[in-house]
Scaffold this motif. Structure first.
Motif, PDB file in Angstrom:
ATOM      1  N   GLN A   1      38.335  29.605  48.134  1.00 26.94           N
ATOM      2  CA  GLN A   1      37.011  30.056  47.730  1.00 26.94           C
ATOM      3  C   GLN A   1      37.014  30.810  46.400  1.00 26.94           C
ATOM      4  O   GLN A   1      35.970  30.975  45.785  1.00 26.94           O
ATOM      5  N   ILE A   2      38.213  31.280  45.985  1.00 28.45           N
ATOM      6  CA  ILE A   2      38.281  31.970  44.692  1.00 28.45           C
ATOM      7  C   ILE A   2      37.926  30.968  43.603  1.00 28.45           C
ATOM      8  O   ILE A   2      38.501  29.887  43.513  1.00 28.45           O
ATOM      9  N   SER A   3      36.983  31.307  42.763  1.00 26.04           N
ATOM     10  CA  SER A   3      36.485  30.367  41.765  1.00 26.04           C
ATOM     11  C   SER A   3      37.490  30.153  40.647  1.00 26.04           C
ATOM     12  O   SER A   3      38.462  30.882  40.515  1.00 26.04           O
ATOM     13  N   SER A   4      37.258  29.148  39.851  1.00 24.74           N
ATOM     14  CA  SER A   4      38.196  28.781  38.795  1.00 24.74           C
ATOM     15  C   SER A   4      38.346  29.866  37.743  1.00 24.74           C
ATOM     16  O   SER A   4      39.348  29.934  37.048  1.00 24.74           O
ATOM     17  N   ASP A   5      37.359  30.749  37.618  1.00 23.01           N
ATOM     18  CA  ASP A   5      37.482  31.817  36.631  1.00 23.01           C
ATOM     19  C   ASP A   5      38.120  33.076  37.212  1.00 23.01           C
ATOM     20  O   ASP A   5      38.164  34.124  36.576  1.00 23.01           O
ATOM     21  N   GLY A   6      38.649  32.948  38.459  1.00 18.79           N
ATOM     22  CA  GLY A   6      39.394  34.052  39.043  1.00 18.79           C
ATOM     23  C   GLY A   6      38.555  35.078  39.765  1.00 18.79           C
ATOM     24  O   GLY A   6      39.055  36.109  40.165  1.00 18.79           O
ATOM     25  N   THR A   7      37.266  34.818  39.940  1.00 20.23           N
ATOM     26  CA  THR A   7      36.406  35.787  40.616  1.00 20.23           C
ATOM     27  C   THR A   7      36.289  35.452  42.095  1.00 20.23           C
ATOM     28  O   THR A   7      36.524  34.328  42.515  1.00 20.23           O
ATOM     29  N   GLU A   8      35.903  36.440  42.854  1.00 23.44           N
ATOM     30  CA  GLU A   8      35.715  36.231  44.280  1.00 23.44           C
ATOM     31  C   GLU A   8      34.442  36.939  44.701  1.00 23.44           C
ATOM     32  O   GLU A   8      33.977  37.867  44.038  1.00 23.44           O
ATOM     33  N   SER A   9      33.867  36.503  45.799  1.00 24.34           N
ATOM     34  CA  SER A   9      32.608  37.111  46.243  1.00 24.34           C
ATOM     35  C   SER A   9      32.853  38.521  46.762  1.00 24.34           C
ATOM     36  O   SER A   9      33.960  38.878  47.150  1.00 24.34           O
ATOM     37  N   ASP A  10      31.785  39.323  46.778  1.00 22.18           N
ATOM     38  CA  ASP A  10      31.893  40.681  47.290  1.00 22.18           C
ATOM     39  C   ASP A  10      32.285  40.678  48.766  1.00 22.18           C
ATOM     40  O   ASP A  10      33.030  41.543  49.227  1.00 22.18           O
ATOM     41  N   THR A  11      31.795  39.677  49.520  1.00 18.13           N
ATOM     42  CA  THR A  11      32.110  39.588  50.952  1.00 18.13           C
ATOM     43  C   THR A  11      33.606  39.368  51.162  1.00 18.13           C
ATOM     44  O   THR A  11      34.228  39.998  52.026  1.00 18.13           O
TER      45      THR A  11
ATOM     46  N   ASN B   1      42.492  40.497  38.020  1.00 18.77           N
ATOM     47  CA  ASN B   1      41.446  40.952  38.925  1.00 18.77           C
ATOM     48  C   ASN B   1      40.672  42.095  38.265  1.00 18.77           C
ATOM     49  O   ASN B   1      41.253  43.023  37.715  1.00 18.77           O
ATOM     50  N   LYS B   2      39.355  41.997  38.317  1.00 24.09           N
ATOM     51  CA  LYS B   2      38.512  42.950  37.603  1.00 24.09           C
ATOM     52  C   LYS B   2      38.600  44.356  38.180  1.00 24.09           C
ATOM     53  O   LYS B   2      38.190  45.329  37.527  1.00 24.09           O
ATOM     54  N   ALA B   3      39.169  44.490  39.382  1.00 27.32           N
ATOM     55  CA  ALA B   3      39.285  45.820  39.986  1.00 27.32           C
ATOM     56  C   ALA B   3      40.480  46.595  39.438  1.00 27.32           C
ATOM     57  O   ALA B   3      40.634  47.782  39.744  1.00 27.32           O
ATOM     58  N   LEU B   4      41.311  45.937  38.627  1.00 21.76           N
ATOM     59  CA  LEU B   4      42.504  46.584  38.092  1.00 21.76           C
ATOM     60  C   LEU B   4      42.262  47.123  36.689  1.00 21.76           C
ATOM     61  O   LEU B   4      41.657  46.451  35.846  1.00 21.76           O
ATOM     62  N   LYS B   5      42.763  48.329  36.442  1.00 23.24           N
ATOM     63  CA  LYS B   5      42.680  48.949  35.127  1.00 23.24           C
ATOM     64  C   LYS B   5      44.045  48.843  34.461  1.00 23.24           C
ATOM     65  O   LYS B   5      45.045  49.342  34.990  1.00 23.24           O
ATOM     66  N   VAL B   6      44.134  48.188  33.308  1.00 23.25           N
ATOM     67  CA  VAL B   6      45.400  47.977  32.610  1.00 23.25           C
ATOM     68  C   VAL B   6      45.827  49.259  31.904  1.00 23.25           C
ATOM     69  O   VAL B   6      45.055  49.877  31.170  1.00 23.25           O
ATOM     70  N   THR B   7      47.089  49.656  32.131  1.00 23.73           N
ATOM     71  CA  THR B   7      47.634  50.856  31.482  1.00 23.73           C
ATOM     72  C   THR B   7      48.763  50.519  30.509  1.00 23.73           C
ATOM     73  O   THR B   7      49.204  51.383  29.753  1.00 23.73           O
ATOM     74  N   GLY B   8      49.243  49.278  30.535  1.00 22.30           N
ATOM     75  CA  GLY B   8      50.310  48.881  29.623  1.00 22.30           C
ATOM     76  C   GLY B   8      50.585  47.397  29.731  1.00 22.30           C
ATOM     77  O   GLY B   8      50.264  46.766  30.747  1.00 22.30           O
ATOM     78  N   VAL B   9      51.175  46.810  28.687  1.00 23.17           N
ATOM     79  CA  VAL B   9      51.484  45.381  28.714  1.00 23.17           C
ATOM     80  C   VAL B   9      52.769  45.118  27.934  1.00 23.17           C
ATOM     81  O   VAL B   9      53.035  45.776  26.922  1.00 23.17           O
TER      82      VAL B   9
ATOM     83  N   LEU C   1      48.860  41.776  52.463  1.00 24.61           N
ATOM     84  CA  LEU C   1      47.415  41.957  52.350  1.00 24.61           C
ATOM     85  C   LEU C   1      47.062  42.912  51.213  1.00 24.61           C
ATOM     86  O   LEU C   1      46.051  42.735  50.532  1.00 24.61           O
ATOM     87  N   SER C   2      47.915  43.919  50.985  1.00 25.06           N
ATOM     88  CA  SER C   2      47.697  44.814  49.858  1.00 25.06           C
ATOM     89  C   SER C   2      47.786  44.049  48.543  1.00 25.06           C
ATOM     90  O   SER C   2      47.004  44.267  47.619  1.00 25.06           O
ATOM     91  N   LYS C   3      48.758  43.117  48.460  1.00 27.55           N
ATOM     92  CA  LYS C   3      48.885  42.299  47.257  1.00 27.55           C
ATOM     93  C   LYS C   3      47.691  41.363  47.096  1.00 27.55           C
ATOM     94  O   LYS C   3      47.216  41.128  45.988  1.00 27.55           O
ATOM     95  N   LEU C   4      47.217  40.831  48.214  1.00 27.67           N
ATOM     96  CA  LEU C   4      46.103  39.882  48.168  1.00 27.67           C
ATOM     97  C   LEU C   4      44.847  40.531  47.591  1.00 27.67           C
ATOM     98  O   LEU C   4      44.024  39.862  46.959  1.00 27.67           O
ATOM     99  N   LYS C   5      44.705  41.843  47.766  1.00 26.64           N
ATOM    100  CA  LYS C   5      43.543  42.548  47.222  1.00 26.64           C
ATOM    101  C   LYS C   5      43.483  42.464  45.706  1.00 26.64           C
ATOM    102  O   LYS C   5      42.411  42.546  45.112  1.00 26.64           O
ATOM    103  N   TYR C   6      44.667  42.294  45.085  1.00 26.03           N
ATOM    104  CA  TYR C   6      44.725  42.351  43.630  1.00 26.03           C
ATOM    105  C   TYR C   6      44.932  40.986  42.969  1.00 26.03           C
ATOM    106  O   TYR C   6      45.038  40.898  41.754  1.00 26.03           O
ATOM    107  N   THR C   7      45.005  39.920  43.737  1.00 18.14           N
ATOM    108  CA  THR C   7      45.210  38.613  43.135  1.00 18.14           C
ATOM    109  C   THR C   7      43.906  38.082  42.549  1.00 18.14           C
ATOM    110  O   THR C   7      42.814  38.488  42.952  1.00 18.14           O
ATOM    111  N   SER C   8      44.027  37.159  41.584  1.00 20.14           N
ATOM    112  CA  SER C   8      42.822  36.625  40.943  1.00 20.14           C
ATOM    113  C   SER C   8      42.871  35.109  40.770  1.00 20.14           C
ATOM    114  O   SER C   8      41.984  34.533  40.164  1.00 20.14           O
TER     115      SER C   8
END
Length: 440
Positions: A119-129, A378-386, A60-67
């Motif tokens: 329900q996750i849309s094709s552009d990787g976004t999900e509803s706030d709910t 996922n837009k909630a993630l801040k990238v620190t390296g790639v 479930l922790s991983k699911l929070k960050y999937t897109s």
């Protein structure tokens, strides 16, 4: 006549006593066997329940960050399996009444994950709910996992299960037991939605036929001994042939007192080396031990590796090294080196992952840029390296952009986006402690 009657009476009484004693012994042994079976059954079911609950919390922790739908569907399938394991184990443990909230949670958590993957849309976004519900589910799973983990030390000893047995047999109705603990947890749980890797990839890499040995020549026992001596350093003069093994990587096995070394029968590669000794002091620091491991790889002619993660346990620092091919780090081609923190001695070497997967690869220029891949995250993630990494999949292996990210709750996340399709292939959570860094 009286004497004969007296003998008969005494004989009958003795027979009655013997039969009673026999029944008593049989009853006691049956009871002991029942107690043992009950204790073992409780213990196994609790272990199964604990493992499944912790896996649900992690997933479930991983699911929070999937897109992406693909990654969400993959996680949902795993959640369904772990939820079933949890329900099965829970049903076979002591209970005080119906654990309706716990059972409802396990029944609905996997189904909800399946629903939101669609329900996750094709552009990787999900509803706030959806995002809020996932957080609530993850928090609930974490609360259950913490309760179970806290209880683990009590429930994994025989004295506890003896107490639980007494409760089941009715001899101590006031004792605090597992059933009461579960019931207390049931009452404390808040409401939730009703719709409902020793390093990365270490389990997967050993499943394929060893790629490095595919065209390798057979070597002699003497040649294998020379390779083993190189791996074992100062114990080399004492090594002696022990036996051959078959299996995944057929090996020559050499031993000395407290030392075992394995060399592949094809190619003469050092597969593993282990030294069995206690390490009673941490004299070296982490950087010194890491440098010892790097120099050891150089001595045994293993070049082109990059240190990834390490962990310290019982005085031994175990470091994971991955082969690098140009700018690509190959998590498929792993080697482990263990350093004793008292004197810097190399006490562990494992190369089965590297031998199983390493081969010449012709990497092409990625179809998509790292900036394009970043847009998938996922837009909630801040990238620190790639960077670019090669990771294993169920079918083979895939080249990805490896994004190091930080979540809003402070967790450090690794997300892997396919360089050719922009598919989200994997999400890993970094587990950092004073002993080092691992991933799950």
């Amino acid at each position: 006549m009286k004497t004969r009657n007296a003998v008969r009476i005494i004989s009958f009484c003795l027979a009655t006593v013997l039969v009673s004693v026999g029944f008593l012994i049989k009853t006691v042994k049956t009871s002991e066997r029942y107690e043992l079976e009950l204790k073992n059954g409780y213990s196994k079911n609790f272990d199964d329940f604990s493992a499944a609950v912790n896996n649900i919390s992690l997933l479930l922790s991983k699911l929070k960050y999937t897109s992406t739908k693909e990654q969400a569907a993959k996680t949902a399938a795993k959640l369904l399996a772990e939820a079933e394991l949890s329900k099965t184990a829970l049903s076979q443990m002591p209970q005080n009444g119906e654990l309706t909230v716990l059972n409802r949670f396990f029944s609905q958590v996997g189904n909800y994950a399946v629903a939101i993957s669609e329900q996750i849309s094709s552009d990787g976004t999900e509803s706030d709910t959806i995002a809020e519900n996932i957080i609530i589910l993850a928090d609930t799973a974490q609360k259950i996992a913490e309760t179970v983990n806290t209880a683990q030390s009590d429930y994994n000893n025989s004295e506890y299960w003896a107490m639980e047995l007494e409760e089941k047999l009715g001899s101590d109705e006031n004792s605090l037991n597992l059933a009461e603990s579960l019931q207390k947890l049931e009452e404390e749980l808040t409401d939730f939605p009703t719709l409902i890797y020793d390093g990365p990839y270490s389990d997967h890499i050993l499943e394929k036929k060893p790629a490095l040995l595919e065209n390798a020549d057979d070597i002699t026992q003497e040649e294998a001994l020379t390779a083993a001596k190189t791996a074992c350093d100062d114990e080399s003069k004492k090594l002696a042939f022990s036996h051959k093994t078959q299996g995944h990587i057929p090996c020559y096995i050499f031993t000395a007192e407290g030392v075992t070394a394995a060399v592949s029968q094809k190619g003469g590669y050092n597969v593993y080396m282990r030294k069995d000794r206690a390490v009673n002091a941490n004299i070296l620091n982490i950087d010194q031990a890491r440098e010892k491991a790097k120099r050891y790889l150089g001595r045994i002619n293993m070049s082109g590796f990059k240190e990834t993660y390490y962990y310290l346990n019982e005085g031994i620092l175990t470091i994971n090294f991955a082969f690098t091919d140009g700018e690509t780090i190959c998590y498929t081609d792993l080697i482990k080196v263990g350093v004793a923190m008292d004197n810097g001695e190399i006490v562990l070497y494992e190369a089965a992952g590297y031998i199983s997967n390493h081969r010449d690869r012709a990497f092409v220029t990625p179809e998509y840029s790292s900036e394009q891949a970043k847009e998938v995250l996922n837009k909630a993630l801040k990238v620190t390296g790639v960077g670019i990494a090669l990771i294993p999949t169920a079918a083979d292996e895939v080249r990805c952009y490896e994004f190091a990210c930080t979540a809003s709750d402070g967790k450090e996340i690794l997300v892997y986006i396919n360089v050719s399709s922009l598919k989200e292939e994997e999400i890993l959570i970094l587990l950092k402690s004073d002993g080092g860094t691992l991933v799950k």
